[in-house]
Design a protein around this motif. Structure first.
Motif, PDB file in Angstrom:
ATOM      1  N   LEU A  67       0.810  -1.230   0.000  1.00 43.75           N
ATOM      2  CA  LEU A  67       0.000   0.000   0.000  1.00 43.75           C
ATOM      3  C   LEU A  67       0.840   1.275   0.000  1.00 43.75           C
ATOM      4  O   LEU A  67       0.299   2.354  -0.248  1.00 43.75           O
ATOM      5  N   GLU A  68       2.132   1.165   0.309  1.00 44.39           N
ATOM      6  CA  GLU A  68       2.949   2.369   0.474  1.00 44.39           C
ATOM      7  C   GLU A  68       2.943   3.279  -0.750  1.00 44.39           C
ATOM      8  O   GLU A  68       2.778   4.495  -0.611  1.00 44.39           O
ATOM      9  N   PRO A  69       3.107   2.758  -1.982  1.00 45.55           N
ATOM     10  CA  PRO A  69       3.085   3.679  -3.138  1.00 45.55           C
ATOM     11  C   PRO A  69       1.784   4.465  -3.250  1.00 45.55           C
ATOM     12  O   PRO A  69       1.804   5.672  -3.521  1.00 45.55           O
ATOM     13  N   ALA A  70       0.648   3.786  -3.020  1.00 51.16           N
ATOM     14  CA  ALA A  70      -0.635   4.489  -3.118  1.00 51.16           C
ATOM     15  C   ALA A  70      -0.784   5.520  -2.013  1.00 51.16           C
ATOM     16  O   ALA A  70      -1.272   6.630  -2.246  1.00 51.16           O
ATOM     17  N   VAL A  71      -0.360   5.177  -0.795  1.00 52.29           N
ATOM     18  CA  VAL A  71      -0.467   6.124   0.321  1.00 52.29           C
ATOM     19  C   VAL A  71       0.409   7.337   0.076  1.00 52.29           C
ATOM     20  O   VAL A  71      -0.013   8.484   0.288  1.00 52.29           O
ATOM     21  N   ARG A  72       1.636   7.109  -0.378  1.00 45.28           N
ATOM     22  CA  ARG A  72       2.532   8.245  -0.636  1.00 45.28           C
ATOM     23  C   ARG A  72       1.998   9.103  -1.790  1.00 45.28           C
ATOM     24  O   ARG A  72       2.107  10.326  -1.752  1.00 45.28           O
ATOM     25  N   TRP A  73       1.436   8.439  -2.795  1.00 46.43           N
ATOM     26  CA  TRP A  73       0.858   9.223  -3.896  1.00 46.43           C
ATOM     27  C   TRP A  73      -0.301  10.071  -3.404  1.00 46.43           C
ATOM     28  O   TRP A  73      -0.437  11.248  -3.792  1.00 46.43           O
ATOM     29  N   MET A  74      -1.164   9.531  -2.535  1.00 50.80           N
ATOM     30  CA  MET A  74      -2.291  10.293  -2.008  1.00 50.80           C
ATOM     31  C   MET A  74      -1.805  11.473  -1.181  1.00 50.80           C
ATOM     32  O   MET A  74      -2.343  12.579  -1.273  1.00 50.80           O
TER      33      MET A  74
END
Length: 844
Positions: free
Chosen positions: A425-432
């Protein structure tokens, strides 16, 4: 994220305390050019004088450089650039030899026969279609620009003339295109200055665009084509028009008719075919920026070109050349709109630097694009579109280092081991997080300026932009792919066309649903110009205008303090020392703004014959100019559409305490009344019925009493049942009469006579409603006509007598009556002194 952030090196000043600040020689040059434009506008000087000063500055710079005095040479160079921008401003806004147009077109419209060359593609603007617009006013019109070559005023011979005019004709102008010579018969006039507080200055906008006058033709048949101006069709405007039409045709094959205007706006920048309700949805949802072609469009387009280049393996030099050619071709097709030119300049700088193995600081590249735009058209400095575009890019560049830390964190050997779920989930969280930071930064930079333009902020837009950034990028990428296939490979264009049409429909559905959320938007007057000047000066210094780290730190503190102080002041109710009543200029209609010293605000009527949206916009602008964010009450005098058709368009924007009407207002046989009633119910408005004898609670020192009609009166017509409001302030009386006439007027004049200080002329100054008995009963000192007839006030001089001062909103613009605590009354007009009426400001 705008594409410039991904290709231009981050600001080292924000990445480390000891990192050296980058050099940005273009920034002071851009500031100097802007100062030159402002100077030329504020203090008009002859072009030859400015050119002489500029040459002197250039000579001084050369002499200083020769003697080794570098700082002095730099100062002279900046002064020379500023002088050159001033010269460009003067020569760019004064057309060569426009004397004939100014002599032929006085303030009053005159018939004219004119020849010229069509300079812009004719654009069809759809009429407003609602229950408030009479059928005979539901006519489309066509607008374009024409470069004049010959003109014949009234009767006479054709005279050679130069200048640019705006051509407007009722109906669809289909037999004329860009580059054609035309002969037309119409009415020549100058655009009028604003009539009301806060109103858009159409005259100044035309002047900035280099347009001398406006010509209106009653029918397209009054315009005759004389053939192409350039034989062989080498006129670039001609080819651009045909390319745009070809792209419209391609989009029309796969996009629903209801979504086609949005598609045309997204890729061609043409919003003229978009229905007003659809525009309102984008504004209310905070997604209006999607309809303006910007750096996001250019970035995605350039990215697609890069992908094609990689597939074709064109090499660095070929890739750079192809990207630059394609980007500037897109700028050409979209008519070199300032945000596109800005993005194209930045793309050119980045691509050249990439092909040469060089990097540069984004703020310096942005300053270069600002210089290009200012010399392209100095009026861009004052246009909202370029202003908001540059502010958004500055926000992106300023937030860039933080975005880099979020999206590409430095690995630390001391960091704890993350689980598989977090790694997933880290890429999506950082993108958000990055998307939220970027959206908030752009919002912070642009909202103060945007609120002064649109008087609306949409907090729902922050959430939508965070969630929809990838979806918007996908829609734009599919659209560009669809258009590319439609031009080059039409056999397979159906697939990207279907994907684009489906995704666009989904996006429009989301925008429409978000616009329906009442808490998602709010009306605000917007800050003052002085507040904006201080705020943006501090903000630009903090963003890198001054490359001194200590100065930038203190500038950020100043921004925080100034922003919070402005927010606190905006929450305070408007403080007034005097009572003020303003008769807004809404043509054949009525809108009277009543401002009480205790901060309460009322509106008497809200309409304009045939143009309810225009009336609502006029009222909104006046409220914003006065710093008013809500109406405590609206009084609708009667059920004539020109007195209430602006209210349904006002309800979604401006908070309204209650709406007061007489029971005769609710006439089920009138479709416009039914639609207005439904709008009131839909927005949960409080509706009160009022009668003669009722007193309105408006605060200490102001008495508001209804004189007519009583509860039991049901006279024959709506006009006869008009609510008459008497305002009494410190011994002064103002009487608002609506359209009262005949039986209703007889009932009013049977009341005890009184000395009226300011009388609103009944029924827009009509002779039948302004009778001798009314004049004797009122014994008015001043009479105000709310009308569009420029001569109606002259017809009433014999009725009211020579001692009564007559005001007309058609001639004077908005008329404001001010009464202070001591009872001193002043009447002023928005247009000031008027030589045609020989009238000055009245003070008693």
């Amino acid at each position: 994220m705008d594409h410039e952030r991904a290709t231009i090196r981050d600001d080292p000043a924000a990445s480390g305390r000891d990192a050296p600040l980058p050099r940005a020689p273009a920034v002071p040059c851009a500031v100097a050019a802007a100062v030159g434009v402002v100077f030329a506008g504020a203090l008009p000087l002859p072009g030859w004088l400015l050119m002489t000063a500029t040459i002197a500055f250039v000579a001084g710079a050369a002499a200083a450089q020769t003697t080794g005095r570098v700082r002095l040479a730099t100062a002279f160079t900046i002064l020379a650039l500023s002088g050159l921008a001033a010269v460009r401003t003067v020569t760019g806004t004064i057309l060569p030899d426009p004397v004939h147009i100014f002599e032929i077109a006085p303030q009053e419209p005159v018939p004219v026969r004119l020849r010229g060359v069509v300079a812009t593609a004719p654009v069809i603007r759809n009429s407003q279609q609602d229950a408030f617009t009479p059928p005979w006013m539901r006519s489309d019109r066509t607008v374009c620009e024409v470069v004049c070559t010959h003109v014949c005023p009234q009767a006479g011979t054709l005279l050679p003339v130069r200048g640019r005019i705006r051509l407007q004709t009722t109906g669809h102008l289909l037999h004329v295109d860009v580059g054609e010579r035309v002969e037309l018969f119409g009415t020549l006039r100058f655009a009028e200055p604003p009539r009301n507080p806060g109103e858009f200055d159409f005259q100044a906008w035309l002047k900035g665009e280099g347009i001398s006058a406006v010509v209106h033709c009653e029918t397209p048949d009054a315009i005759r084509s004389l053939g192409l101006f350039e034989r062989g069709g080498v006129d670039p405007h001609f080819w651009r028009s045909h390319i745009r039409q070809r792209l419209r045709t391609i989009m029309g094959r796969s996009v629903r008719p209801g979504s086609l205007p949005v598609a045309v706006s997204l890729f061609l920048g043409d919003r003229t075919g978009m229905p007003t309700p659809m525009r309102d949805d984008f504004a209310a949802s905070g997604m209006m920026h999607l309809l303006a072609i910007s750096g996001l469009h250019v970035g995605i387009f350039a990215g697609l070109v890069l992908i094609v280049c990689r597939v074709l393996r064109t090499g660095p030099a070929g890739t750079a050349l192809l990207v630059i050619v394609c980007v500037w071709s897109f700028a050409f097709i979209t008519e070199f709109r300032p945000p596109v030119v800005r993005a194209s300049v930045l793309t050119t700088i980045v691509v050249f630097g990439w092909s040469a193995g060089l990097q540069g600081w984004g703020m310096n590249s942005l300053a270069v694009s600002a210089i290009v735009l200012l010399f392209w058209n100095p009026n861009n400095l004052f246009e909202p579109g370029p202003q908001l575009s540059f502010l958004a890019v500055i926000a992106i560049l300023t937030a860039g280092p933080l975005l880099t830390r979020i999206t590409r964190p430095r690995p630390s050997p001391l960091a704890p081991e993350r689980g598989p779920l977090w790694r997933l989930l880290e890429p999506a969280v950082r993108w958000m997080l990055a998307s939220a930071l970027l959206t908030c930064a752009i919002w912070f930079y642009t909202v103060p300026r945007a609120s002064t333009l649109f008087h609306l902020i949409a907090p729902i837009g922050i959430l939508l932009n965070i969630l929809l950034v990838p979806a918007i990028a996908v829609v734009l990428a599919l659209g560009f792919a669809f258009l590319g296939c439609g031009v080059l490979l039409p056999e397979i264009a159906w697939l990207p066309g279907w994907l684009f049409g489906t995704s666009l429909d989904l996006l429009l559905w989301i925008v429409h649903e978000a616009a329906g959320i009442d808490a998602g938007q709010m009306f605000i007057p917007g800050p003052s110009n002085s507040w904006l000047l201080v705020f943006y000066t501090l903000l630009l210094i903090a963003s890198g205008l001054v490359p001194v780290r200590l100065v930038r730190r203190w500038a950020w503190r100043g921004v925080a303090v100034w922003f919070l102080s402005g927010l606190l002041l905006a929450l305070q109710p408007p403080a007034r020392e005097s009572f003020r009543c303003t008769f807004l200029s809404v043509g054949h209609g009525g809108a009277v703004l009543i401002e009480c010293p205790n901060g309460k605000t009322l509106l008497y009527d809200a309409g304009m014959f045939g143009y309810g949206r225009v009336a609502a916009r006029t009222i909104q602008d006046a409220l914003a100019a006065r710093g008013i964010y809500r109406l405590d009450g609206v009084i609708l005098s009667h059920a004539d559409v020109d007195h209430f058709n602006g209210l349904p368009h006002l309800l979604p924007r401006v908070p309204i305490g209650s709406v007061m009407v007489h029971p005769t207002f609710f006439d089920p046989d009138q479709p416009a009344v039914n639609e207005a009633s439904e709008a009131l119910v839909r927005h949960g408005s409080v509706i009160r019925t009022v009668f003669a004898g009722d007193r309105l609670q408006v605060g200490e020192g102001v008495q508001a009493r209804l004189l007519h009609p009583s509860a039991e009166i049901r006279d024959g017509s709506d006009n006869e049942n008009s609510l008459v409001l008497e305002l009494s302030v410190a011994g002064r009386i103002i009487l608002l009469t609506g359209d009262i006439e005949r039986v209703g007027l007889d009932r009013l004049t049977r009341l005890p006579a009184r000395r009226i200080d300011v009388l609103m002329s009944p029924h827009h100054g009509s002779i039948g409603a302004n009778t001798a008995p009314l004049a004797r009963w009122a014994d008015a000192r001043s009479v105000v006509l709310s009308t569009r007839d420029l001569t109606q006030h002259d017809k009433l001089r014999d009725v009211y007598g020579p001692d009564v001062t007559l005001y007309s909103t058609a001639v004077d613009g908005a008329v404001t009556v001010t009464v202070n605590g001591e009872g001193k009354l002043q009447i002023s007009t928005f247009r000031g002194n008027d030589s045609r009426l020989g009238r000055r400001r009245v003070s008693r």
